[in-house]
Design a protein around this motif. Structure first.
Motif, short mmCIF file in Angstrom:
data_model
loop_
_atom_site.label_atom_id
_atom_site.label_comp_id
_atom_site.label_asym_id
_atom_site.label_seq_id
_atom_site.Cartn_x
_atom_site.Cartn_y
_atom_site.Cartn_z
N ASP A 133 -65.67 3.40 -16.23
CA ASP A 133 -64.86 2.20 -15.39
C ASP A 133 -65.65 0.91 -15.54
O ASP A 133 -66.06 0.39 -14.60
CB ASP A 133 -64.92 2.56 -13.76
CG ASP A 133 -65.94 3.24 -13.35
OD1 ASP A 133 -66.97 3.20 -14.14
OD2 ASP A 133 -65.94 3.89 -12.19
N ALA A 134 -65.81 0.60 -16.70
CA ALA A 134 -66.22 -0.66 -17.00
C ALA A 134 -65.66 -1.64 -16.42
O ALA A 134 -64.32 -1.76 -16.09
CB ALA A 134 -66.45 -0.81 -18.42
N ARG A 135 -66.32 -2.99 -16.12
CA ARG A 135 -65.43 -4.23 -15.75
C ARG A 135 -64.54 -4.78 -17.05
O ARG A 135 -65.26 -4.69 -18.17
CB ARG A 135 -66.51 -5.42 -15.32
CG ARG A 135 -67.39 -5.08 -14.13
CD ARG A 135 -66.32 -5.03 -12.70
NE ARG A 135 -67.11 -4.56 -11.68
CZ ARG A 135 -67.82 -5.43 -10.99
NH1 ARG A 135 -67.97 -6.84 -11.38
NH2 ARG A 135 -68.44 -5.00 -9.99
N GLN A 136 -63.51 -5.04 -16.87
CA GLN A 136 -62.45 -5.41 -17.55
C GLN A 136 -63.06 -6.97 -18.30
O GLN A 136 -63.42 -7.68 -17.56
CB GLN A 136 -61.12 -5.76 -17.21
CG GLN A 136 -60.02 -6.08 -18.32
CD GLN A 136 -58.69 -6.20 -17.82
OE1 GLN A 136 -58.52 -6.29 -16.41
NE2 GLN A 136 -57.78 -6.11 -18.75
N ALA A 142 -64.45 -8.23 -25.69
CA ALA A 142 -64.31 -6.80 -25.71
C ALA A 142 -65.83 -6.40 -25.12
O ALA A 142 -66.87 -7.06 -25.52
CB ALA A 142 -63.79 -6.17 -27.17
N ALA A 143 -65.87 -5.28 -24.79
CA ALA A 143 -66.99 -4.68 -24.41
C ALA A 143 -67.45 -3.32 -25.25
O ALA A 143 -66.33 -2.67 -25.20
CB ALA A 143 -67.45 -4.49 -22.85
N VAL A 144 -68.70 -3.00 -25.47
CA VAL A 144 -68.69 -1.59 -26.15
C VAL A 144 -70.10 -1.47 -25.71
O VAL A 144 -71.19 -1.88 -25.76
CB VAL A 144 -68.69 -2.05 -27.80
CG1 VAL A 144 -69.99 -2.91 -28.22
CG2 VAL A 144 -69.09 -0.71 -28.64
N THR A 250 -62.25 -1.90 -15.11
CA THR A 250 -61.97 -1.99 -13.79
C THR A 250 -61.68 -3.68 -13.30
O THR A 250 -62.64 -4.45 -14.16
CB THR A 250 -63.11 -1.74 -12.85
OG1 THR A 250 -63.51 -0.23 -13.05
CG2 THR A 250 -62.97 -1.98 -11.32
N SER A 251 -60.73 -4.07 -13.03
CA SER A 251 -60.23 -5.43 -12.63
C SER A 251 -60.51 -5.74 -11.32
O SER A 251 -60.11 -5.15 -10.16
CB SER A 251 -58.84 -5.55 -12.82
OG SER A 251 -58.60 -6.74 -12.59
N VAL A 252 -61.54 -6.63 -10.88
CA VAL A 252 -62.05 -6.91 -9.55
C VAL A 252 -61.97 -8.59 -9.23
O VAL A 252 -62.32 -9.21 -9.97
CB VAL A 252 -63.60 -6.53 -9.43
CG1 VAL A 252 -64.00 -6.57 -7.89
CG2 VAL A 252 -63.67 -4.96 -9.71
N THR A 303 -58.88 -10.75 -12.43
CA THR A 303 -59.86 -10.11 -13.39
C THR A 303 -61.32 -10.42 -13.25
O THR A 303 -61.53 -11.86 -13.27
CB THR A 303 -59.54 -10.09 -14.76
OG1 THR A 303 -58.05 -9.51 -14.71
CG2 THR A 303 -60.68 -9.48 -15.60
N GLU A 304 -62.15 -9.60 -12.98
CA GLU A 304 -63.71 -9.91 -12.92
C GLU A 304 -63.92 -9.90 -14.58
O GLU A 304 -63.75 -8.91 -15.26
CB GLU A 304 -64.55 -8.88 -12.23
CG GLU A 304 -65.86 -9.08 -12.51
CD GLU A 304 -66.50 -10.49 -12.26
OE1 GLU A 304 -67.24 -10.87 -13.23
OE2 GLU A 304 -66.08 -11.11 -11.14
#
Length: 316
Positions: A133-136, A142-144, A250-252, A303-304
């Protein structure tokens, strides 16, 4: 939409690295009543270097069949709570793991079947639980993260060829790095022996494509040297490979201020405002008997942009 400290979206597909991971399901469900409060999602990644294709059962019901080394299954909806997890060799039916696991409410988890199943195993077989559940990431990024599950590979750094950008550093066996945010696009990643300056000798390279707004975990699996295979009858163990699987994100957003304006979390700020609770993202843990208090706060839907970190715990 799945509510996990805000909203969690699993988008696109699990992207195949050299192993060609199977597609991940796009999950959409509105969490608007008690029936969804205990819902969780689970997928399986085969990361055991000397294990054949495996079947996975939950509470004696098969949920995944014939997963090969480096492959990721679809995400499956399950109920939170205690479950019996059984992993067997697909062809022979031999049980390689049978134990109880605890699944937290409204979590999205990957079970990485890791270690070795042979009698001469240097790393014992065990399921590694990774919270997806990474932050979007922000638009255009992109995140890796990197999960080290190659039993004979040294501690590694991962860099981007030609740029010196460090994706992960000092990742040892069964470790999972923090997410690193980079511009979306195509990259050649260099897996290096870990050094203080991230400039160790390159073990291997792999080409990856990182989609806009997505997060991934790259699973390092197989043997760096085939002769190190624990099964002495198998002279050619599966080679080292990096398999890329797309993770849930996860969108916060934060509550509006008194004037009705939306408030955005500042860059690199990790603390939520008073009375708001942050869900840990892509946290890695082995099966445990402790139960986390369910999250009940729904946040707005902006989105965070910052990706969260991974934390790794030893088996309970």
């Amino acid at each position: 939409m799945i509510l996990l400290a805000g909203s969690v979206v699993v988008s696109g597909a699990a992207l195949g690295g050299p192993a060609g991971a199977s597609p991940a399901a796009a999950l959409q469900q509105q969490a608007d009543g008690p029936s969804t409060q205990e819902t969780s999602y689970l997928r399986v990644v085969h990361a055991s270097a000397d294990a054949p294709a495996v079947d996975v059962a939950l509470d004696n019901e098969t949920i995944v069949s014939g997963v090969e080394l480096g492959e990721a299954s679809d995400y499956l909806e399950i109920g939170a709570g205690d479950h019996r997890l059984t992993i067997t060799a697909a062809e022979s039916g031999d049980v390689v793991y049978d134990g109880n696991v605890s699944v937290e409410p409204r979590s999205v988890t990957t079970i990485a079947a890791s270690g070795e199943v042979s009698e001469n195993a240097s790393q014992p077989f065990a399921p590694l639980f990774i919270r997806d559940d990474a932050r979007q990431p922000a638009e255009g990024e992109a995140a890796v993260a990197v999960a080290h599950l190659s039993p004979d590979a040294p501690t590694v750094d991962v860099t981007v060829e030609g740029t010196g950008t460090v994706i992960a550093e000092n990742v040892s066996y069964a470790g999972v790095s923090d997410y690193m945010t980079v511009p979306a696009g195509d990259y050649t990643l260099e897996i290096r022996e870990a050094t203080a300056e991230n400039d160790g000798s390159v073990v291997t390279t792999v080409d990856v494509s990182l989609a806009d707004g997505s997060a991934y975990t790259a699973y390092a699996v197989g043997y760096l040297n085939a002769e190190n295979a624990s099964d002495t009858e198998n002279a050619s163990g599966p080679g080292f490979q990096l398999s890329l699987a797309e993770d849930a994100t996860t969108s916060v957003t934060l509550p509006s201020d008194a004037d009705g304006n939306e408030t955005e979390m500042p860059a690199n700020e990790t603390e939520m405002p008073a009375n708001e609770t942050e869900m840990p993202a892509n946290e890695t843990e082995m099966p445990a008997n402790e139960t986390e208090t369910p999250m009940t706060t729904e946040l707005p839907n902006e989105t965070e942009t910052e990706a969260s970190a991974n934390e790794t715990e030893s088996p309970a």
